[in-house]
Design an enzyme around this catalytic site. Structure first.
Site, PDB file in Angstrom:
ATOM      1  N   GLU A  95       0.865  -1.175   0.000  1.00  0.00           N
ATOM      2  CA  GLU A  95       0.000   0.000   0.000  1.00  0.00           C
ATOM      3  C   GLU A  95       0.909   1.235   0.000  1.00  0.00           C
ATOM      4  O   GLU A  95       1.837   1.306   0.804  1.00  0.00           O
ATOM      5  CB  GLU A  95      -0.897   0.014   1.238  1.00  0.00           C
ATOM      6  CG  GLU A  95      -1.898   1.168   1.272  1.00  0.00           C
ATOM      7  CD  GLU A  95      -2.757   1.161   2.532  1.00  0.00           C
ATOM      8  OE1 GLU A  95      -3.907   1.635   2.468  1.00  0.00           O
ATOM      9  OE2 GLU A  95      -2.260   0.687   3.588  1.00  0.00           O
TER      10      GLU A  95
ATOM     11  N   GLU B 291      -7.861  10.798   2.343  1.00  0.00           N
ATOM     12  CA  GLU B 291      -8.167   9.857   3.419  1.00  0.00           C
ATOM     13  C   GLU B 291      -8.248  10.637   4.724  1.00  0.00           C
ATOM     14  O   GLU B 291      -7.335  11.397   5.062  1.00  0.00           O
ATOM     15  CB  GLU B 291      -7.117   8.758   3.535  1.00  0.00           C
ATOM     16  CG  GLU B 291      -7.443   7.779   4.665  1.00  0.00           C
ATOM     17  CD  GLU B 291      -6.551   6.558   4.718  1.00  0.00           C
ATOM     18  OE1 GLU B 291      -6.755   5.701   5.601  1.00  0.00           O
ATOM     19  OE2 GLU B 291      -5.636   6.444   3.864  1.00  0.00           O
TER      20      GLU B 291
END
Length: 348
Positions: free
Chosen positions: A236, A328
């Site tokens: 990620e 995010e």
């Protein structure tokens, strides 16, 4: 009188030799061309833009006989500077960088050229805004909701845990994300290749141009920039260009180095997530971070520059699962309004 007529005759000869009788330098010759100007030696190139295009724009040229409209067969296309514009064997052109170049078409003894001018994008000044149809999604708690964006091949996605959240997206890729009372919220737009991807970082050239504004709060951690995953190995990754509060080492893990790109220093970190939710279910995997020293709300991100720098530090990159522009938020109540978003993957 005879002397006077002689002088007139000499002047006329000089005019003929230096003016009308002189062969003009063809429009589009190297060093003197404006966008769309041509050099024709048996081939006339059509469908060229008549003014400068922007980085990432695509168009297709045609090669015809200059004596008529017949299409020239077996054309070989080439670019004088592929770092400005590159062309494939079908005459498709991709603007890759600012500057000027010539696109040439040859077929046997026939040839033609056209001048191409490319300007870089400047999201801070260029107009885009929310263009096209708007669609609103509230997504689904603890589940990823994905959707196509216009006809540009991009995918949008919203995911969150709890709260009252939404994403409004437009055909040109711009969007507005709103969150409240969530423990984790993600909204993103860009390229998605899925689990059977064969795309590798070293065969692509990803460029992201963005502009956004933000308000409110975003909890204990938050990232605005480019985001994605790779497979084999599972990774990620984040390229963080902006934030509500700058992420610290407690979130980022071990510092691996730093480098300069896109006008600033990015510090590089690697963290490990142990048995956490991910694109393959639950797994242990590394997180890679590039965090810009100074936050910004508009600009260009050379995504592959980060991929290559990570690799040079022993942070292996797998096959590309996705490359997206992201907000995010780890909580709070806020809004991100992305009014300029353009992605290019370097493909025709």
């Amino acid at each position: 009188m005879n002397r006077k007529f002689a002088l007139i005759a000499l002047a006329a000869l000089a005019l003929i030799s230096t003016g009308c009788g002189k062969k003009e330098v063809p429009a589009g010759a190297s060093g003197s061309a404006a966008a769309g100007q041509l050099v024709d030696n048996g081939i006339i190139i059509t469908d060229a833009p008549q003014s400068a295009v922007l980085v990432g724009e695509k168009f297709t040229l045609k090669a015809n006989h200059s004596s008529g409209n017949a299409k020239v067969e077996d054309v070989v296309w080439s670019s004088s500077n592929p770092s400005v514009a590159k062309v494939n064997d079908q005459g498709k052109v991709l603007a890759t960088g600012s500057g000027n170049c010539e696109i040439s078409a040859t077929a046997g003894t026939l040839s033609g050229k056209v001048a191409i001018s490319v300007n870089d994008r400047d999201p801070g000044k260029d107009e885009m805004g929310h263009v096209g149809n708007s669609k609103l999604t509230h997504g689904q708690n603890n589940s990823s909701t994905t959707f196509s964006i216009g006809n540009n091949g991009w995918q949008g996605e919203i995911w969150y845990q709890g709260g009252n959240n939404s994403m409004t997206y437009y055909d040109n890729g711009t969007f507005t994300a709103v969150w409240s009372g969530t423990s984790d919220f993600l909204a993103r737009v860009g390229y998605s290749y899925g689990m059977d991807t064969r795309v590798t970082y070293d065969t692509m050239q990803y460029d992201c141009y963005f502009k956004h504004s933000k308000k409110g709060s975003a909890g204990g951690y938050n990232y605005i920039g480019v985001y994605g995953w790779t497979l084999d190995p599972l990774v990620e990754y984040y390229i963080v260009d902006d934030w509500f509060n700058k992420p610290g080492a407690n979130l980022l893990g071990q510092k691996k180095g730093q480098f300069t790109v896109d006008g600033d220093i990015y510090e590089i970190y690697q963290n490990t997530r142990i048995q956490q939710p991910c694109i393959v279910g639950t797994a242990t995997f590394p997180q890679y971070f590039s965090v810009r020293r100074s936050a910004r709300q508009s600009g260009h991100i050379d995504v592959c520059a980060h991929f290559k720098q990570w690799e040079s530090l022993g942070m292996r990159m797998g096959k590309i699962y996705e490359v997206k522009y992201l907000i995010e938020a780890g909580g709070g109540s806020g809004e991100l309004d992305c009014t300029y978003l353009f992605f290019s993957d370097g493909k025709f």
